[in-house]
Design a protein around this motif. Sequence first.
Motif, PDB file in Angstrom:
ATOM      1  N   ILE A   8       0.873  -1.176   0.000  1.00 38.65           N
ATOM      2  CA  ILE A   8       0.000   0.000   0.000  1.00 38.65           C
ATOM      3  C   ILE A   8       0.910   1.226   0.000  1.00 38.65           C
ATOM      4  N   TYR A  10      -0.434   4.510  -0.484  1.00 38.96           N
ATOM      5  CA  TYR A  10      -1.177   5.718  -0.119  1.00 38.96           C
ATOM      6  C   TYR A  10      -2.038   5.488   1.113  1.00 38.96           C
ATOM      7  N   ALA A  11      -1.964   6.431   2.038  1.00 39.22           N
ATOM      8  CA  ALA A  11      -2.847   6.417   3.208  1.00 39.22           C
ATOM      9  C   ALA A  11      -3.658   7.703   3.238  1.00 39.22           C
ATOM     10  N   THR A  45      -1.295   9.256  14.583  1.00 34.81           N
ATOM     11  CA  THR A  45      -1.622   8.477  13.373  1.00 34.81           C
ATOM     12  C   THR A  45      -0.499   8.564  12.343  1.00 34.81           C
ATOM     13  N   LEU A  49       1.967   5.651  10.537  1.00 31.85           N
ATOM     14  CA  LEU A  49       2.235   5.489   9.102  1.00 31.85           C
ATOM     15  C   LEU A  49       3.729   5.430   8.816  1.00 31.85           C
ATOM     16  N   ILE A  54       4.413   3.634   5.022  1.00 31.74           N
ATOM     17  CA  ILE A  54       3.509   4.113   3.967  1.00 31.74           C
ATOM     18  C   ILE A  54       3.812   5.598   3.777  1.00 31.74           C
ATOM     19  N   VAL A  57       0.747  10.423   2.117  1.00 39.84           N
ATOM     20  CA  VAL A  57      -0.404  10.627   3.007  1.00 39.84           C
ATOM     21  C   VAL A  57      -1.252  11.783   2.490  1.00 39.84           C
ATOM     22  N   PHE A 109      -5.759   1.620  -1.396  1.00 37.61           N
ATOM     23  CA  PHE A 109      -5.285   2.613  -0.419  1.00 37.61           C
ATOM     24  C   PHE A 109      -5.824   2.237   0.951  1.00 37.61           C
ATOM     25  N   ILE A 110      -5.195   2.788   1.988  1.00 36.90           N
ATOM     26  CA  ILE A 110      -5.623   2.509   3.361  1.00 36.90           C
ATOM     27  C   ILE A 110      -6.142   3.809   3.976  1.00 36.90           C
ATOM     28  N   PHE A 112      -7.437   5.854   7.559  1.00 35.47           N
ATOM     29  CA  PHE A 112      -7.404   5.889   9.023  1.00 35.47           C
ATOM     30  C   PHE A 112      -8.298   6.988   9.564  1.00 35.47           C
ATOM     31  N   CYS A 179      -9.733   1.728  10.672  1.00 38.79           N
ATOM     32  CA  CYS A 179      -8.691   1.432   9.684  1.00 38.79           C
ATOM     33  C   CYS A 179      -9.290   0.481   8.653  1.00 38.79           C
ATOM     34  N   ILE A 181      -8.807  -0.946   4.284  1.00 41.19           N
ATOM     35  CA  ILE A 181      -8.182  -0.907   2.957  1.00 41.19           C
ATOM     36  C   ILE A 181      -9.304  -0.977   1.933  1.00 41.19           C
TER      37      ILE A 181
END
Length: 231
Positions: A8, A10-11, A45, A49, A54, A57, A109-110, A112, A179, A181
């Motif tokens: 992954i 992108y967060a 947070t 990451l 990751i 962001v 993407f993930i 949060f 959280c 994905i």
Amino acid sequence: KNYKKMKINYAFILCAGFGKRLNPITLDIPKPLIKINNTTLLENTLRLLEKLEIQNVKINTFYLENQIKEFLKKFNSKLNIEVIEDGDKILDTGGGIYNLIKSIDESDFIVFNPDTIWNEKNILTIKNMINFYFSNNLSNSLLVVNKNKSFDKRFKGDFELQGNKLTKKNENNFIYTGCQILNKNLFNNIKNEIFSISDIWNNEINKGTLNGFETIEDFTHLTDIEIYNQL
């Protein structure tokens, strides 16, 4: 079956909300900048990451967004952070994510929520969820926890977990931790600009394709002023 790469890149962190349940604190401070143990929820947070490696962001903002931008200007990190405003109206969780998707060139993407107090113990679980997501060629996976692991004992539970499938029953024992994905394709048929991510979850539940990944770590969520005072 297309081979997906197992990473992954992108967060998204959702930082647009009003945080009304934390009034009066949030009358002056956006919820992501509230401090627990001398660290803002947002920094907490972002540090997670970093440890998950990751790099990219995207943060969506709306309410008191200038404070978040000012915080990020001073924030010392190697992360590549970009703020994307919801615009002139708040887009809700689904709309906020949909708006962020337009800024990335990858499918997975993930996401949060910063109002969960993430810690080191979450790192291995999230890495395992990422591996599970890719090795099973999924389009969604929600990190969930049994409500008996929750610091806030008032949570009713959002889902039931059977195997790795999430459903909704009369009695639900699993809480969404904040959280998940997701794959861009989940948003293909979206007509509205403003909508809740639970609309997409419910759509997947109806198809029997909403996936859950259980964490056994304790779950602490800054629900409201009562929990803030306890923490």
